[in-house]
Design an enzyme around this catalytic site. Structure first.
Site, mmCIF file in Angstrom:
data_model
loop_
_atom_site.group_PDB
_atom_site.id
_atom_site.type_symbol
_atom_site.label_atom_id
_atom_site.label_comp_id
_atom_site.label_asym_id
_atom_site.label_seq_id
_atom_site.Cartn_x
_atom_site.Cartn_y
_atom_site.Cartn_z
ATOM 1 N N ASP A 391 0.874 -1.144 0.000
ATOM 2 C CA ASP A 391 0.000 0.000 0.000
ATOM 3 C C ASP A 391 0.926 1.212 0.000
ATOM 4 O OD1 ASP A 391 -2.324 1.441 0.185
ATOM 5 O OD2 ASP A 391 -2.168 1.580 2.357
ATOM 6 N N ASP A 590 -0.664 -0.453 6.398
ATOM 7 C CA ASP A 590 -0.510 0.010 7.775
ATOM 8 C C ASP A 590 -1.523 -0.646 8.705
ATOM 9 O OD1 ASP A 590 -2.783 1.273 7.043
ATOM 10 O OD2 ASP A 590 -2.007 3.315 7.219
ATOM 11 N N ASP A 594 -6.767 -0.646 5.588
ATOM 12 C CA ASP A 594 -6.691 -1.604 4.493
ATOM 13 C C ASP A 594 -6.869 -3.035 4.992
ATOM 14 O OD1 ASP A 594 -4.391 -1.663 5.889
ATOM 15 O OD2 ASP A 594 -3.076 -1.053 4.252
#
Lengths: 779, 235
Positions: A391, A590, A594
């Site tokens: 990400d 993190d 997500d």
């Protein structure tokens, strides 16, 4: 500590999870659970204190049993080598009787616990390896006793007793080796047994950590581990918080300071007022998560367990068949001996250990670096990962906008920034904050500004030090009729292409400089990505951000792929595509927003958030700034997989060769027992090699930076960054810097230059720096 | 056969080496409150356990080595394998003996580190204070397995001795040789350790044992090298 529903039971001795019913014993008034006979023995030996302890009694039994069996063995060896044959033939029955006299107490002393265990297992309709050994030793003893009575020529007391001695010693050594392997995990796992000194109205009392509540006063002596989170109320000392925070320096603690459970007190005594329950500390949380991880067996381990479970009855059948077949043409005693050797050599002791120990060692090594893994199957899946997807925001970038590059028409970059900052100081726009911060980072004092006026959607203008200055989009400045000098237009063209946010600044009727704004990389990201690529892994960026910004980041880091404008559903689809194309996919995020995406990957890796939420969706949680640990974590997962494979190969290969020898009658039962004890010991030693797997270096290697030149790192911000290696070392000469990044400099140089280069090309005033890197010396 | 007295003598001299560790154990075993006789039983059972372990090691090693060498039925004991065994065990003994004399100091560590010792040693301490004759016996048995270069040296000799019985006798002679020092230590260990000159005597004993081990090693070695012409039977 036995299972109580929530926390899985771990063996009190070796700290490995107990599978199956296990053994439960009372040792010194406390209930303990053990995974095997050996651990039960070894724990009592290790824990025994005082004169009348179980430990001492156990060793007495072992020693006396060994004394008897060694005498039996000596006399048997003399019998075998024909020492008694030279004298008259009447001696042998006497020797046999003597052997029986020695063997009978030995069978009771050493075999007793084993027969007991076999009996318990049989009552529960289970067959264990103890079943095989007791059956073997019992048969040999019974047959030999009969031979003494009938005056037959051969007795096998040595086989019976040596079998028991070797089995006991083998299991004991194995348990000792396992305990040694898990020793480093003990402070994390033994939290249930940890005691703290509670001050209660002047009186001191030792209490378990779990009984501590908020407000309790706890005394911590030098050298002790802090059991509770709290505030120091008295004393002065330094503590080592490495286990909890990763801080390698000692931290001074004075009254009023916060103290963390799990840290180790150094020189002075501290009195700490607990701020919460003893079971609610971060240390207890880590310990719980490691415990749970240990109890999650990997697929390989489950398979090995199932095979071991099925093997015991199979071995019994095989041994029975061997006896039957051999009895067809050989004397009964030889058939029995062959069957006995089969029984002993096929004992699947090492098999149950093959995966569990290696996996636990791996989880323990990771936990000591504060990398939490959810279980053996995650470690196993990680070893199969071919693609690492990242990400963007918060993982590869710091998540805040900042100035990444400055192009000017020849005006000093600092001057441009100073004026721009003066103007933007009066703006609330996010980009304005970034410019002011960049100026502050360079130690520039923003210019005095009057009559600043923002034009929404366009920019801001005002009088700065008497000059009319405007900052905003290029289109707006063109509207104002301020041209862009040809040189600047050319050099700024490079900035425009990757899609960074551009701010034009001009005064006196002309554009003087262009600021590129974008997201800054996390300092550890380039090194981490380069190291992953060196491991041969594909690296991919999956982001919901705009394609241009994503491409800039991907190119700057040298990622193999980049997919932007993805919804969470789109990210999951992308993961599926990569999995079909390349194999296992790990997703690094993190862990905050997500979660579903992490859960969709083969291995979800959350960096820097030890929140419960992240832990539910992520298989692996790395500490804050732990991206650099990821290559090491993956390397360790490979080492664990390799160890399990070699263990299994050994256990199966060794056992099948031994089995073949035994079935064909080429293996003495005593030798079979030696092989059996040696086999599980070798599995332990092989697994112990994981202890020597190199620890991750905290320093990124200089050549990890993907740019063609090393980054100039800010020494103040990255105090542990090493000096670049001298370029004269042979490896540097052979492998050009940046070759690891596996992309041609031509394709990415412009963006890479923007991100990392401080050194302007000759004849240009180009000055750039990654933000967050304050006070960089000009290149 | 002159070897057995020589081995006994090496044990006798070498046991000054043991005074450091095993002698400490013998002291710690202490005396039985029920009188001198009981104390003697206690000490003897400790030594019995220890010597049994030695004998077991010797007998086993001798038996295995002989089995290894007599691969063919009726093969003479001075087969090639027997020679190789004699040469290697002789060399090993010479190395250990020289080490006693102060050579190869670097090897000292790895030779003494056993896998089991570190687990057993702490627990063994408890056994020392247990009453009854079985505790010292068990302690002696386990103590016998603690790594010791003297034991290694004579185990090597036992391996080269060519059979279970000779191997057993080698270790028995050695074990009996260590008896006096051990019993003495039990009796007047505290006094002996306090006396200043004792250290020098101990050093001399260790040197002497090293010399004897080297000589024995040379004999074993020679058995492997010298042709079957058997002058060595004189020894």
């Amino acid at each position: 500590v036995t299972a109580n529903g929530t926390t899985p039971a771990l063996c009190s001795h070796c700290l490995l999870p107990i599978r199956g019913p296990g053994h439960e014993r009372q040792v010194q008034g406390e209930d303990h659970g053990f995974c095997c006979y050996g651990c039960c023995l070894a724990f009592q030996v290790a824990r025994g204190e005082g004169e009348e302890s179980e430990a001492a009694w156990l060793l007495i039994r072992l020693g006396t049993g060994a004394f008897l069996s060694m005498n039996i063995m000596l006399f048997s060896l003399l019998l075998y080598s024909g020492t008694f044959e030279s004298s008259d033939g009447d001696v042998r029955p006497v020797v046999h009787l003597l052997l029986w006299v020695l063997a009978t107490p030995c069978m009771l002393i050493l075999g007793g616990p084993l027969f007991q265990e076999t009996w318990y297992a049989a009552v529960q309709r289970r067959l264990t390896s103890a079943t095989l050994i007791s059956l073997g030793a019992g048969t040999a003893y019974a047959y030999s006793t009969l031979a003494v009575v009938t005056g037959a020529s051969e007795v096998y007391f040595d086989t019976a007793t040596m079998l028991l001695v070797l089995y006991t010693i083998g299991r004991y050594l194995e348990a000792a080796g396992r305990a040694r392997a898990m020793r480093s995990l003990a402070p994390m796992l033994a939290i249930d047994r940890e005691l703290v000194t509670v001050l209660d109205g002047g009186a001191e009392a030792r209490r378990p950590v779990r009984e501590v509540t908020a407000g309790t006063l706890v005394l911590v002596r030098p050298g002790e581990r802090l059991g509770v989170d709290g505030i120091v109320v008295e004393g002065f000392s330094h503590v080592d918080e490495a286990v909890i925070t990763g801080e390698s320096q000692l931290v001074a603690k004075t009254p009023g300071a916060e103290a963390l459970a799990g840290s180790i007190n150094h020189e002075g005594a501290l009195v700490i007022r607990s701020t919460g329950a003893g079971t609610a500390t971060r240390w207890a949380g880590i310990a719980r998560s490691v415990r749970e991880a240990l109890a999650q067996p990997s697929h390989a381990q489950r398979l090995a367990d199932r095979i071991a479970g099925a093997l015991v009855p199979a071995v019994l059948v095989l041994a029975g068949l061997t006896v039957l077949i051999w009895a067809q043409w050989a004397p009964l005693e030889q058939a029995l001996l062959t069957g006995l050797a089969v029984l002993v050599v096929a004992c699947p002791c090492g098999l149950g250990l093959a995966g569990a120990l290696a996996t636990s060692l791996g989880i323990g090594r990771l936990a000591r670096r504060r990398c939490l893994v959810r279980g053996g199957q995650i470690l196993e899946a990680l070893a199969g990962v071919r693609v690492v997807a990242f990400d963007k925001t918060g993982t590869l970038t710091v998540g805040a906008t900042c100035v990444t590059a400055i192009e000017t028409d020849g005006t000093p970059a600092d001057e441009v920034l100073r004026l721009a900052a003066g103007l933007e100081r009066s703006s609330e726009h996010p980009l304005a904050h970034a410019i002011v911060a960049a100026a502050a980072a360079r130690g520039l004092r923003p210019a005095l500004t009057a009559q600043a006026r923002a034009v929404p959607g366009c920019g801001i203008q005002g009088r700065v030090e008497g000059r009319r200055v405007a900052a905003g989009s290029g289109a707006w400045l063109a509207e104002l009729g301020w041209p862009v000098p040809v040189d600047l237009a050319r050099s700024a063209g490079g900035l425009e292409a990757p899609g960074a946010g551009l701010i034009h600044i001009g005064w006196a009727g002309r554009v003087r400089g262009v600021l590129a704004l974008g997201e800054a990389l996390r300092p550890e990201a380039p090194a981490a990505v380069a190291a992953l690529r060196r491991l041969g892994l594909q690296t991919v960026l999956l982001t919901g951000d705009r394609a241009a910004a994503a491409a800039r980041i991907a190119a700057g880091l040298g990622l193999d792929g980049c997919e932007a404008d993805l919804s969470p559903e789109g990210k999951r689809a992308a993961l599926r595509r990569w999995r079909e194309r390349r194999g296992g996919v790990a997703m690094v995020g993190d862990g905050l927003n997500d979660g579903p995406v992490l859960a969709a990957a083969d291995v979800g890796i959350a960096v820097g958030s030890a929140t419960d939420l992240a832990r539910e969706t992520a298989g692996i949680v790395l500490p804050e700034g732990g991206l650099l640990l990821l290559p090491w974590v993956i390397g360790l997962s490979w080492a664990v997989r390799r160890t399990i494979l070699t263990n299994l190969l050994w256990a199966f290969g060794y056992n099948s060769i031994g089995l073949a020898l035994a079935v064909s009658g080429h293996l003495q039962p005593v030798m079979a027992a030696v092989l059996m004890a040696g086999s599980s010991l070798l599995v332990v030693l092989n697994s112990l090699r994981l202890e020597r797997f190199a620890a991750p270096s905290d320093h990124p290697r200089p050549e990890d930076a993907p740019a063609a030149e090393p980054r100039v790192l800010d020494q103040a911000a990255r105090p542990r960054a090493p000096a670049p290696r001298p370029a004269t070392s042979p490896s540097d000469r052979l492998a050009p810097r940046g070759s690891a990044a596996n992309h041609t400099p031509e394709t990415t140089s412009s963006s890479a230059d923007q991100m990392f280069h401080h050194r302007p090309p000759a004849g240009s005033s180009r000055r750039t720096r990654p933000c967050g890197q304050s006070q960089s010396p000009p290149g | 056969v002159i070897e057995y007295p020589l081995i006994f003598f090496a044990g006798l001299a070498g046991s000054w080496h043991c005074v450091g560790m095993c002698g400490g154990f013998a002291c710690a075993l202490g005396s039985d409150p029920r009188g001198r006789g009981a104390t003697l039983v206690r000490q003897l059972s400790y030594n019995l356990g220890r010597v049994t372990t030695y004998c077991f090691i010797g007998g086993l090693v001798g038996f295995l080595a002989a089995g290894l060498c007599a691969s063919g039925v009726g093969a003479p004991p001075t087969s090639a394998a027997q020679r190789v065994l004699a040469i290697s065990s002789g060399l090993l003994m010479i190395c250990i003996g020289l080490q006693f004399l102060g050579w190869f100091r670097r090897w000292h560590g790895p030779l003494l580190q056993g896998f089991g010792a570190q687990f057993l040693a702490p627990a063994l301490r408890d056994l020392l204070h247990m009453p009854g004759p079985t505790a010292p016996l068990a302690f002696g048995v386990l103590n016998g397995f603690l790594p010791c270069p003297l034991v290694y040296a004579f185990a090597a000799q036992a391996a080269g001795s060519g059979g279970a019985l000779p191997g057993l006798l080698v270790m028995l002679a050695f074990g009996l040789g260590t008896f006096p020092a051990m019993l003495l230590m039990a009796g007047l260990g505290g006094w002996l350790r306090r006396v200043g000159g004792a250290w020098r005597w101990r050093r001399r004993g260790v040197d002497l044992a090293g010399a004897v081990i080297v000589v024995l090693g040379l004999i074993t070695f020679a058995r492997g090298v010298v042709p079957i012409g058997a002058h060595l039977h004189l020894l």
